[in-house]
Structure formats: structure tokens, C-alpha cells
Design a protein around this motif. Structure first.
Motif, PDB file in Angstrom:
ATOM      1  N   TRP A  87      49.555  46.880  38.244  1.00  0.00           N
ATOM      2  CA  TRP A  87      49.456  45.768  37.305  1.00  0.00           C
ATOM      3  C   TRP A  87      47.993  45.350  37.179  1.00  0.00           C
ATOM      4  O   TRP A  87      47.389  45.509  36.128  1.00  0.00           O
ATOM      5  CB  TRP A  87      50.353  44.616  37.784  1.00  0.00           C
ATOM      6  N   ILE A  88      47.429  44.829  38.266  1.00  0.00           N
ATOM      7  CA  ILE A  88      46.019  44.457  38.219  1.00  0.00           C
ATOM      8  C   ILE A  88      45.337  45.177  39.374  1.00  0.00           C
ATOM      9  O   ILE A  88      45.165  44.613  40.452  1.00  0.00           O
ATOM     10  CB  ILE A  88      45.833  42.936  38.366  1.00  0.00           C
ATOM     11  N   PRO A  89      44.946  46.432  39.160  1.00  0.00           N
ATOM     12  CA  PRO A  89      44.405  47.219  40.276  1.00  0.00           C
ATOM     13  C   PRO A  89      43.204  46.556  40.952  1.00  0.00           C
ATOM     14  O   PRO A  89      43.060  46.639  42.162  1.00  0.00           O
ATOM     15  CB  PRO A  89      43.990  48.536  39.612  1.00  0.00           C
ATOM     16  N   SER A  90      42.379  45.868  40.177  1.00  0.00           N
ATOM     17  CA  SER A  90      41.178  45.288  40.791  1.00  0.00           C
ATOM     18  C   SER A  90      41.527  44.258  41.847  1.00  0.00           C
ATOM     19  O   SER A  90      40.729  43.974  42.725  1.00  0.00           O
ATOM     20  CB  SER A  90      40.317  44.604  39.732  1.00  0.00           C
ATOM     21  N   TRP A  91      42.688  43.645  41.726  1.00  0.00           N
ATOM     22  CA  TRP A  91      43.079  42.641  42.707  1.00  0.00           C
ATOM     23  C   TRP A  91      44.205  43.141  43.606  1.00  0.00           C
ATOM     24  O   TRP A  91      44.743  42.381  44.397  1.00  0.00           O
ATOM     25  CB  TRP A  91      43.536  41.357  42.017  1.00  0.00           C
ATOM     26  N   PRO A 216      42.577  43.285  47.882  1.00  0.00           N
ATOM     27  CA  PRO A 216      43.708  42.851  48.700  1.00  0.00           C
ATOM     28  C   PRO A 216      44.950  43.688  48.430  1.00  0.00           C
ATOM     29  O   PRO A 216      45.011  44.441  47.463  1.00  0.00           O
ATOM     30  CB  PRO A 216      43.936  41.404  48.278  1.00  0.00           C
ATOM     31  N   PHE A 218      49.085  43.157  48.235  1.00  0.00           N
ATOM     32  CA  PHE A 218      50.131  42.149  48.258  1.00  0.00           C
ATOM     33  C   PHE A 218      51.514  42.740  48.447  1.00  0.00           C
ATOM     34  O   PHE A 218      52.510  42.030  48.331  1.00  0.00           O
ATOM     35  CB  PHE A 218      50.095  41.318  46.973  1.00  0.00           C
TER      36      PHE A 218
ATOM     37  N   TRP B 403      42.898  31.392  40.723  1.00  0.00           N
ATOM     38  CA  TRP B 403      43.246  32.313  41.794  1.00  0.00           C
ATOM     39  C   TRP B 403      42.018  33.084  42.251  1.00  0.00           C
ATOM     40  O   TRP B 403      41.807  33.290  43.439  1.00  0.00           O
ATOM     41  CB  TRP B 403      44.355  33.220  41.257  1.00  0.00           C
ATOM     42  N   LYS B 407      40.454  33.077  45.884  1.00  0.00           N
ATOM     43  CA  LYS B 407      40.273  34.328  46.599  1.00  0.00           C
ATOM     44  C   LYS B 407      38.834  34.431  47.093  1.00  0.00           C
ATOM     45  O   LYS B 407      38.589  34.793  48.245  1.00  0.00           O
ATOM     46  CB  LYS B 407      40.612  35.485  45.664  1.00  0.00           C
ATOM     47  N   PRO B 478      44.767  41.073  32.810  1.00  0.00           N
ATOM     48  CA  PRO B 478      43.379  40.665  33.057  1.00  0.00           C
ATOM     49  C   PRO B 478      42.503  41.786  33.599  1.00  0.00           C
ATOM     50  O   PRO B 478      41.305  41.598  33.776  1.00  0.00           O
ATOM     51  CB  PRO B 478      43.528  39.567  34.111  1.00  0.00           C
ATOM     52  N   ASP B 479      43.090  42.950  33.856  1.00  0.00           N
ATOM     53  CA  ASP B 479      42.372  43.906  34.697  1.00  0.00           C
ATOM     54  C   ASP B 479      41.031  44.330  34.112  1.00  0.00           C
ATOM     55  O   ASP B 479      40.024  44.391  34.800  1.00  0.00           O
ATOM     56  CB  ASP B 479      43.244  45.131  34.952  1.00  0.00           C
ATOM     57  N   VAL B 482      38.498  41.751  34.557  1.00  0.00           N
ATOM     58  CA  VAL B 482      38.105  41.640  35.960  1.00  0.00           C
ATOM     59  C   VAL B 482      37.084  42.703  36.295  1.00  0.00           C
ATOM     60  O   VAL B 482      36.099  42.452  36.978  1.00  0.00           O
ATOM     61  CB  VAL B 482      39.333  41.771  36.874  1.00  0.00           C
ATOM     62  N   ARG B 483      37.307  43.898  35.772  1.00  0.00           N
ATOM     63  CA  ARG B 483      36.361  44.964  36.088  1.00  0.00           C
ATOM     64  C   ARG B 483      34.963  44.622  35.609  1.00  0.00           C
ATOM     65  O   ARG B 483      33.981  44.913  36.281  1.00  0.00           O
ATOM     66  CB  ARG B 483      36.812  46.261  35.438  1.00  0.00           C
ATOM     67  N   VAL B 486      33.530  41.884  37.876  1.00  0.00           N
ATOM     68  CA  VAL B 486      33.195  42.387  39.206  1.00  0.00           C
ATOM     69  C   VAL B 486      31.831  43.043  39.173  1.00  0.00           C
ATOM     70  O   VAL B 486      31.021  42.894  40.077  1.00  0.00           O
ATOM     71  CB  VAL B 486      34.278  43.379  39.695  1.00  0.00           C
TER      72      VAL B 486
END
Lengths: 530, 511
Positions: A87-91, A216, A218, B403, B407, B478-479, B482-483, B486
């Protein structure tokens, strides 16, 4: 049946489909409600399309989910029907779904009761029907997501997703004090769940793979098998999870949102709250709080405190029910008592008591759900929930009365109904470990008989002395059709609960074994925690 | 892969190309704006041209982001952090310009220069994002602030507007003076204004306990505290936000804050990296005070703009948590948070633009029963409120922002449990006012004597749809974003041109 289901790949697609269908349905319902002018949509006919579309959608959802009954293999204790995508690989968050015996029953209970709840709102919700049914569908997706999620991040998201629709359902279609009740419900739940979020992040970071550069993890299984916490950390984290779930259950000092929300919610809202949402709390204990932090949860102090609160809840809920003049509030407080049994069963930690707790979860969903339906039906006719406003209506509405008596008996736990099986197992199981608590809790079964039968007597059998009660119409066909399946389940589970117990047994055993093995060698555990 | 040698003017110009494009374009537009007589049509034309200029600049920024070159040490950075901040600033500017066109129409303002002022302010912000030297930081802040002083007082006929503008000017000048004094003291202690040189000298000469440096840092903290409106330096914000025209308020609440936080973070992480033990506690205290005060006082507001002002103070507190984490994760989290916050803030102010009538403040009364009259407007507002609250799925990206900050706080070298718990608990408090807005919109009846809500003007609708769609879509997927964030961390230390070791270095710094 099982072969057929497997041949169409049912195992692989069923869980995501069960999540997606209500969401698609919600969008369709919203579209179908366009152009409604507001006001009483049932009278103008504008409600017809959204409500029938929604009910079809719930019906389809239920039919699809019924296949799980056969597709589920009761012989194993692992996850079944697993579905896993990134789903959100970065997290490190994954979209992982799966079932065990516990969540299987909860999923079935959810789809079953939601279908009935949508039928039950047929005429009781008259304004903004499209939005109402759409929210009900979104709520279903959220609740199913919580039961299915095997990824803690996903679990949290789903946990919050179900909050907003319920907030709107109580706040828009509720009774007089709906705004107060809905805000209280929201804030209480949110305090608990946000602290749980901090706990989830902590666990996810603790389970991360050192090679994966700080991403992380989960995954429930990974956290369960790799994270070993120091006792103080575990105690704090357990506290965070405990608060989230204890509010939802609700356990004794955290229960004050429940009477307000239950009483003010529209009928279907009360049914969903009682039948399913409360179970999410106890489900959280079974799935997360206890297995993840067994050392904290089962340390003598915490365990004793929780058991004491559970027993206080059992007796207190029953006693408060005894003095309620409002029938809906009476049933709401009786939920506090019943859910106390579940907590007692979980924390007594024998296979029998855990199985009993699971049975109580199902039974309470059926019986209390049915009671709320009945209250809603009579409220639609007389617009009052006060017990004193009725009296002697047994002659006027014989069908209603017969069903009310029957459901009350099942809620009391009379042998031969489902209620008996669950509470009996809990008492039996917990008697082995905590005899005194079991004895105290047993008294509440007697009080339950007192408050429910007394209320039933005052509503149905006292002299018919109020003229406005003389011409109340009896249940119509839709209402009978709605109640009949619940009654059937009540009898079935009361007489022959074995198929259900058999499916839940491996999960219950697994739960007890998991907690006990993680508890057993404290010396090696703390050594590994370094 | 271009290599910029910043000691050559040509390369310096190339590295600053997007900033110069915006600045030069703004000058041209300024001439065009005064060329014609003031009229509503001319105002719209200039506004549209400004939006196109921002889009062009955004294109240049994205080009630089994707084709990042190597830069030698110098007064400006050319790292992803800078360009990510630029992207957020430019998105905010486009939204503010779009709302400004409609709001000017509504208020009968025909001065086309308002748009140009906004462009100039944005170029100042881009300079702040790029600065690796305290003097450039100061230059950027001044360019931004002076334009905003004028924008805050745009509404000449309004008493509240005049009050707010004067307050902003006085306090802004005051805080800039403090900042400048801090810069001077830091220069006095280290003999340089370059961020990396400051760091080097602090470490080499062991200036950690030099009172001059400590006082300089404290003054810088106060100066930035004013700019990001953190408690106790927040007093100006509610009055100024309330008095300014709606688009300008949104611009101040979101975009100005973005730039100020970008400069703040870079200065703190790059120049005072070694001193984290010294400043960490101070920033953490500021964060806690800001979260608690902002959210608690927000509960008391019935004027929606003032409520959003306190909400923006509260969000400064949440962002300070990311700064206090003092790590690269903190920087990424901050970028992500700023993006989410910008989207939600502009959306909410777009709704206020629709609901505003004349100079009267929009109160929660005006929102009563909005759902029955304008369902989609109410639903959009609910999305923005839930995004600001940080609620998953329905609040979309807002949840991921919170979040991410949580984190980062828990992943910091020393896990910031106290900050995380304060963040969570104050978020629950903030539910009190965000939900109040939702409650009045959906659960109260529309007052019988209320006037019909005016139809949504085109540009405002564009802002609402775009922000709501972005919030919801990024709230599920969101991925990709996020990349980018990051990677979008400030590159610290001496910049080395060699090519081969660079990715490994960057990876090592990121994690």
C-alpha cells in the motif's frame, strides 16, 4: 459447496470485494439520491430508490459473505482468505486482510446485521435518505476492515474510518440530544484511538528490519513474532491500546458515552452500535492488546484491575438497568453488563471462557440488536420510549409482544436460547480461575431477569389504561421479515451452537496458547528484550 | 547533470533561475498593471497572467527538481528540499491568486497590483528556501514581509483591516530587528554568516558555550518564532488574520508559514546541527506551548477566520515537533505536513470567500445548516476540517501528515514521547473546534432569515475542487509524494562535486 467456492477463486477475492462493494454501493446510492428536494422523502417517494438500492447492496454483501461459512476451514488456526498487496511501501504499510475463527464470525455478524439494519431504517429515516444509506454503507466497510485487517496501520485507518459515518448518523438523524451525544461519542473514541496510534507507530518502528533502512513494519504477524518489549514499555503500550478498546467496549468507568449515543441514535444506529461496534472493542483486546502485550495484560495487578472493572461493569450495568424509566436506555445499560461478561471471559484466559466470550459477543449482537429493532418499531408508532407510557399492549400488538418476550428471554440467557450458551461458558470457564468473580457475576443473570421481565411486564401486561395505546398497529410484513432471521438464529445458537463453536475453537485455543506461551518463561523473555 | 560553480555569476544565475524568473516576471507584470486604468477586467487579466507566471515558474522548479545538478559551496542551495518547498509555495501562491481574483471582484477592489505584490512575496519565499547564508535568509524574509505588510492593509475601507495591518507591520519590523540582531551576534561569535561555515567554526573552535553564540541563537529562535507564529510570539496572528482580505489571510497562514519553516529548519539543522543539545529543549518547549495554547484558545472562537488563525498557530506547534526531532525524517515530515496544511487551509479559505458578505466576519452562525442549502460546499468544508484535524480517509492527506510527524518524533535519536503524546492529546482538543464547524453545518437547521449563499465563483470553485481532490487522493495513495519528500531533505555539510559517491552519501544522510 467448499469445492465450488474454491473453484471460482472465492478465497482470493472475497475479502477485498467485501470491502469494496459497500463503497461502490455508497457512491451509487448518493448518485441515485440526486434531485431529492429535502423534507419527508419517504412521503414524497424520493427515498424509494436510495433505500432499495442500499438494501440490495447489503443483501448482496451478505450473500457473498455467507460463502465464508463453508470456505473457512475450521481445522486450522492460521489466517485464511489472506489478501496482501503493498500500500505505502515507503512507510511499510501493507494492505493485508485475513480471517481467523473469531473474525469470521464477526464478519458474518456484521453483514447479517447491516442488511437487517438497512431494512429496519425503511420508514424510520425520512430525511436525506441517500446520504444516510451511503453513510451506513461506508460504516460497513470500516467495520469489516477492522475485523479483517492484519496490518496494524490498516487496522488503525479502518478503526477511524468507521467513526465519522457513525458520528453523522447519530448527529443528523438522532433524537433530541443528538449533537451532544455524537460529539461525546467522537471525542471519547478519538482520545483512545490516537494514543493507540502512538503505540502502533512505536511497535512498527520496533519491528523494522534493520536492513530496510528505517522503514517500519506493521504486519501483525511480524510484530507478534519479533517485538520483545521491556516490561515498563509494554505496560505503557498496553495502556494506550487498553484505553482505545476499553472506551469502545465500553468498560465500566469509560462507558458514559454509551447510554447517550445509544439512546439518541436512530434505530439502525443503535443496532449497529450495540450489535457490532461494541464488539470491535473486545475484538481489539482479543486480536491486539492481549496477544501483543501478554506480560503487561496478564501481570497480576493489571489483570486483577481489569477483571474487577469487568465484574463491576457486569453488576453495575445490571443494577442501573433496573431503575431506567426509558426502555432504550435500559437496553443500553444492559449492554455494559453483557460486555462485562466478554471481558471477564477474555481475561479469565481459559479456552472455555474465551469461547464463551466469543459466544456472548455474537449473542449480544443478535439479542440486543433485536431489542433495539423492537424499540424502534414501537417508537415509530407511539413516539415515546418511556416504559410508563405503555401498558397492556399485549392484546393490541400480539406479534410484537410475542417477539419481545422471546428476545428478552434470550437476552436474559434462558436455557434453550443463545444467551444461555455464552454466559454459561464464561461463568464455567472463569470459575476455574476466578471462582469469586464468577459467583458475583452470576448474580447479574438474576438481575437481568428482573429488569427485563419487569420492563416487559410494564409494557405488555399491565392493565391497558391509556387510550392512545388502544389503536397501535401490529408489526407489518417487512418488520416480521426483518425479525424472523434473528429469531431463527437465537433458537439455532441456543439449541445447536456446535458448528459456530467448532469454527471458533481453534482461534480461541490459539489465543490462550499464544498468551500462555509468551507468558511462560519470563526469564528468557526479558533476556531477549535486551 | 549540470554542475554549478557558484563562484561564477553565470552558474549562480542558472541555479537561481526559477527565483529570477518569478521576480523578473513580477516586474514586467507590475509595469503592465500600472499601464492601464484600474478596472475589474484589468485586475482579472493581471491575476490570470500572474497565475500563468507561477505555473511557468513551477515548471522551472520541477525541471530543477528532476534534473538536479551538483553545486559547490555557496550562499544558496540547490537541493531537493529547496525545490520541494518551492513547489509548495508556488501551489499556495496559485491558490491565493485564484482566490484573490474572485475576492477582489466581490469586494470591488480593482487594484491589479495586489497580484504582483503576492508574486514578489513568493519570490522572497523562494529565496528563503534556497538560502544557505543568514544574509540571504534575511533578504528573503524582508522581500516577503514588505510585500505582505502592504497586502495585509489592502482593505483600506476596513477598520479591522487597518488595525491588523499596522499590528503586523509593527510586530513584523520588531521581529525582523530581533532576527537581524541574532544574525549579528552569530556573526560576531563565528565570524561568518554562511550556514555551513557557522557549523564548522562552532565545532572547530568549540564555541558551544560561547555566550555570544547562545544569545544569538536565542534571538534567532525568537525571530523565527514570530515568523511562524509560535506561542508566546503569536499575539499578532489572530488580529492580522482576521483583518486581512480572505485570500491574503490564507496566503499568510499557509504559504508564509511554509517559507518561514523552511528557513527555520535549514538554519537549525545546518548551522546549529552540533548544538542540538542546546536548542532542542527550547524548541520542544515552544512546540508544546504552541500546541496547547493554539488548540485551547481555538475552542473559544466563533468567528471562523479567527478560529482558523488559532488553528494555524496550533499547526505551527505540530510543525515545531518536526523541527524538534532534529533529523532528516523531521525535515521530510515537515515538508509533507506543509503540503497537507497548505491544501487544507486554502480549501477552507475558499469556502470563506464564498460565504463572506462585505466586511462582516464569517461566523459559525453563517455556516448553520449549510448542508441543506449547498451540500457540496458543506461536504468540501468538512473534508478540509477533517484534514486539518488529521483524520484518516475522510481527512485524506491530513492524517498522513500528522502520522509522519509522529513517526519522525518517535524515530528521532532520542524518541520524543512527550512531544508525541502532547501532539496527540492536543489533536483531540482541536477536534472540539473542527468538529464544531462540521456540526453546525450538518446538524443545525438553516436559520429562517438567512440570505441565500451566493453562487461559487469560477476560480474559487477551481481551488476548492483541486484542493479537495488532492487531499482525498493523496489520502489514499500517498506513496509517490512520500518518496519525493523523503528525498527532499536539506543536503548538509560541504557540497562535493564528485558524482559517484553522491547517492550513497545522500542515502546515508537520509536515514
Amino acid at each position: 459447496m467448499r469445492e465450488f467456492l474454491l473453484s471460482v477463486g472465492y478465497d482470493r477475492w472475497i475479502l477485498p470485494v467485501l470491502l469494496a462493494l459497500p463503497l461502490i454501493g455508497a457512491a451509487a446510492v448518493l448518485v441515485s439520491g440526486r434531485g431529492a428536494s429535502g423534507g419527508d422523502e419517504v412521503a414524497t417517494g424520493a427515498a424509494a430508490r436510495p433505500r432499495s438500492l442500499a438494501t440490495w447492496c447489503f443483501g448482496l454483501e451478505f450473500l457473498l459473505s455467507v460463502g465464508l461459512w463453508w470456505a473457512f476451514d475450521p481445522g486450522t488456526s492460521g489466517w485464511q482468505q489472506r489478501f496482501d498487496v503493498a500500500w505505502i511501501p515507503s512507510w511499510g504499510a501493507r494492505f493485508t486482510l485475513g480471517l481467523d475463527g473469531i473474525s469470521l464470525m464477526m464478519v458474518l455478524l456484521t453483514t447479517f446485521m447491516m442488511f437487517l439494519a438497512s431494512l429496519g431504517s425503511w420508514t424510520s429515516v425520512r430525511q436525506k435518505t441517500a446520504a444516510y444509506y451511503a453513510l451506513l454503507l461506508v460504516l460497513t466497510a470500516g467495520m469489516l476492515g477492522v475485523f479483517m485487517a492484519l496490518d496494524l496501520f490498516l487496522f488503525y485507518v479502518m478503526w477511524e474510518v468507521m467513526l465519522v459515518p457513525m458520528y453523522f448518523i447519530v448527529g443528523i438523524w438522532g433524537g433530541q440530544r443528538r449533537i451532544y451525544a455524537s460529539l461525546k461519542f467522537f471525542i471519547y473514541t478519538m482520545i483512545g484511538s490516537l494514543l493507540m496510534l502512538v503505540g502502533i507507530i512505536y511497535l512498527g518502528l520496533a519491528a523494522r528490519d534493520p536492513l530496510a533502512a528505517g522503514v517500519p513494519n506493521f504486519s501483525y504477524d511480524a510484530i507478534l513474532s519479533t517485538v520483545h518489549l521491556e516490561p515498563t514499555v509494554a505496560a505503557w503500550l498496553f495502556g494506550a491500546f487498553f484505553l482505545a478498546f476499553a472506551v469502545k467496549v465500553p468498560m465500566f468507568p469509560f462507558h458514559t458515552w454509551l447510554p447517550d449515543a445509544h439512546v439518541e441514535a436512530p434505530t439502525a444506529g443503535s443496532v449497529v452500535l450495540a450489535a457490532i461496534m461494541l464488539k470491535l472493542g473486545t475484538f481489539g483486546f482479543l486480536r491486539l492488546a492481549v496477544p501483543l502485550f501478554p506480560t503487561a495484560a496478564m501481570s497480576p495487578g493489571i489483570r486483577g484491575a481489569i477483571l474487577t472493572l469487568a465484574v463491576i461493569g457486569i453488576v453495575y450495568g445490571a443494577l442501573v438497568s433496573l431503575v431506567q424509566p426509558d426502555f432504550k436506555k435500559l437496553v443500553a445499560y444492559s449492554s455494559v453488563s453483557h460486555l462485562g461478561f466478554v471481558m471477564l471471559g477474555i481475561f479469565a484466559l481459559t479456552v472455555q471462557s474465551v469461547q464463551g466470550a466469543l459466544m456472548v459477543m455474537i449473542n449480544h449482537g443478535l439479542s440486543t440488536g433485536a431489542l433495539f429493532f423492537l424499540i424502534g418499531m414501537i417508537y415509530e408508532r407511539r413516539h415515546t420510549r418511556m416504559i410508563a407510557a405503555y401498558g397492556g399492549i399485549a392484546k393490541v400488538v400480539p406479534m410484537f409482544s410475542a417477539i419481545l418476550v422471546f428476545v428478552s428471554l434470550s437476552s436474559i440467557g434462558v436455557p434453550g436460547t443463545n444467551g444461555f450458551v455464552g454466559e454459561f461458558l464464561v461463568l464455567l470457564g472463569s470459575y476455574r480461575t476466578y471462582p469469586i468473580l464468577a459467583v458475583i457475576s452470576a448474580t447479574s443473570v438474576i438481575i437481568a431477569a428482573a429488569y427485563l421481565l419487569w420492563a416487559v411486564q410494564r409494557i405488555l401486561f399491565n392493565p391497558l389504561d391509556k387510550p392512545e395505546n388502544e389503536h397501535v398497529p401490529d408489526l407489518n410484513r417487512r418488520e416480521l421479515a426483518l425479525l424472523a432471521p434473528i429469531l431463527a438464529c437465537i433458537v439455532w445458537l441456543g439449541v445447536y451452537p456446535a458448528p459456530v463453536l467448532r469454527r471458533m475453537q481453534p482461534a480461541a485455543e490459539q489465543f490462550v496458547r499464544l498468551v500462555e506461551t509468551r507468558l511462560a518463561p519470563p526469564a528468557t523473555l526479558s533476556a531477549r528484550g535486551r | 547533470m549540470p554542475i554549478f560553480d557558484l563562484s561564477h555569476p553565470a552558474d549562480l544565475t542558472a541555479a537561481l533561475f526559477p527565483d529570477l524568473l518569478l521576480m523578473g516576471g513580477a516586474m514586467v507584470l507590475l509595469l503592465w498593471a500600472v499601464w492601464r486604468r484600474e478596472s475589474a477586467a484589468h485586475q482579472r487579466t493581471i491575476g490570470l497572467a500572474s497565475i500563468w507566471l507561477c505555473v511557468a515558474t513551477l515548471g522551472a522548479v520541477l525541471y530543477m527538481l528532476f534534473h538536479q545538478g551538483h553545486v559547490t559551496d555557496g550562499p544558496i542551495a540547490a537541493d531537493s528540499f529547496r525545490f520541494m518547498v518551492d513547489v509548495i509555495v508556488l501551489l499556495g501562491t496559485i491558490a491565493a491568486l485564484a482566490l484573490g481574483i474572485d475576492d477582489n471582484d466581490r469586494m470591488g477592489t480593482t487594484t491589479a497590483e495586489t497580484h504582483v505584490l503576492m508574486l514578489l512575496a513568493s519570490s522572497g519565499m523562494m529565496l528563503m528556501a534556497a538560502a544557505r547564508d543568514l544574509m540571504i535568509v534575511f533578504l528573503g524574509i524582508e522581500l516577503m514581509s514588505v510585500s505582505i505588510y502592504a497586502l495585509a492593509g489592502l482593505n483600506r475601507r476596513s477598520v479591522r483591516g487597518a488595525e491588523g495591518a499596522l499590528k503586523y507591520f509593527l510586530l513584523g519590523a520588531f521581529s525582523t530587528a530581533i532576527l537581524l540582531y541574532g544574525i549579528a551576534l552569530v556573526y560576531g561569535a563565528t565570524g561568518t554568516t554562511g550556514l555551513y561555515e557557522i557549523h564548522q567554526r562552532v565545532v572547530e573552535l568549540q564555541l558551544g558555550s560561547s555566550p555570544l553564540l547562545l544569545i544569538g541563537m536565542a534571538l534567532l529562535l525568537v525571530g523565527f518564532g514570530f515568523k511562524v507564529s509560535s506561542v508566546p510570539f503569536h499575539m499578532w496572528a489572530p488580529d492580522v488574520y482576521d483583518g486581512s482580505p480572505n485570500p491574503v489571510t490564507a496566503y499568510m497562514a499557509a504559504t508564509v508559514k511554509t517559507a518561514a519553516f523552511a528557513a527555520f529548519l535549514r538554519v537549525w539543522l545546518e548551522a546549529f546541527n552540533a548544538e542540538i543539545g542546546t536548542w532542542h529543549r527550547a524548541v520542544a518547549m515552544l512546540a508544546i506551548a504552541t500546541m496547547v495554547v493554539g488548540n485551547t484558545i481555538g475552542l473559544l472562537q466563533r468567528n471562523v477566520k479567527r478560529m482558523l488563525a488559532y488553528s494555524s498557530i496550533a499547526h505551527a506547534g505540530f510543525l515545531l515537533v518536526a523541527v524538534a526531532a532534529g533529523s532528516m525524517q523531521g525535515a521530510s515530515a515537515m515538508l509533507f505536513y506543509l503540503l497537507a496544511y497548505t491544501l487544507a487551509t486554502f480549501g477552507a479559505f475558499a469556502v470563506i470567500v464564498v460565504l463572506s458578505r462585505g466586511d462582516a466576519p464569517v461566523t459559525t452562525e453563517d455556516l448553520s445548516g449549510l448542508w441543506t442549502e449547498r451540500p457540496w460546499l458543506a461536504v468540501a468544508m468538512a473534508v478540509y476540517m477533517l484534514a486539518l484535524l488529521g483524520f484518516p480517509v475522510f481527512g485524506g492527506i491530513g492524517f498522513f501528515a500528522k502520522w509522519y510527524v509522529l513517526k519522525a518524533a518517535l524515530q528521532a535519536e532520542e524518541p520524543q514521547i512527550a512531544l508525541a503524546v502532547t501532539l496527540v492529546l492536543t489533536t483531540v482538543v482541536s477536534a472540539g473546534y473542527y468538529l464544531y464547524v462540521i456540526m453546525v453545518m450538518f446538524m443545525r437547521p438553516r436559520p429562517a432569515n438567512s440570505e441565500a449563499v451566493t453562487p461559487t465563483p469560477g476560480w474559487t470553485r477551481f481551488v476548492m475542487v483541486a484542493t479537495a481532490a488532492a487531499i482525498l487522493i493523496l489520502g489514499i495513495f500517498p506513496d509517490q509524494t512520500v518518496r519525493y519528500v523523503v528525498r527532499g531533505t536539506p543536503r548538509l555539510g560541504a557540497y562535493v562535486p564528485p558524482v559517484k559517491t553522491a547517492p550513497a552519501r545522500q542515502a546515508a544522510l537520509t536515514h
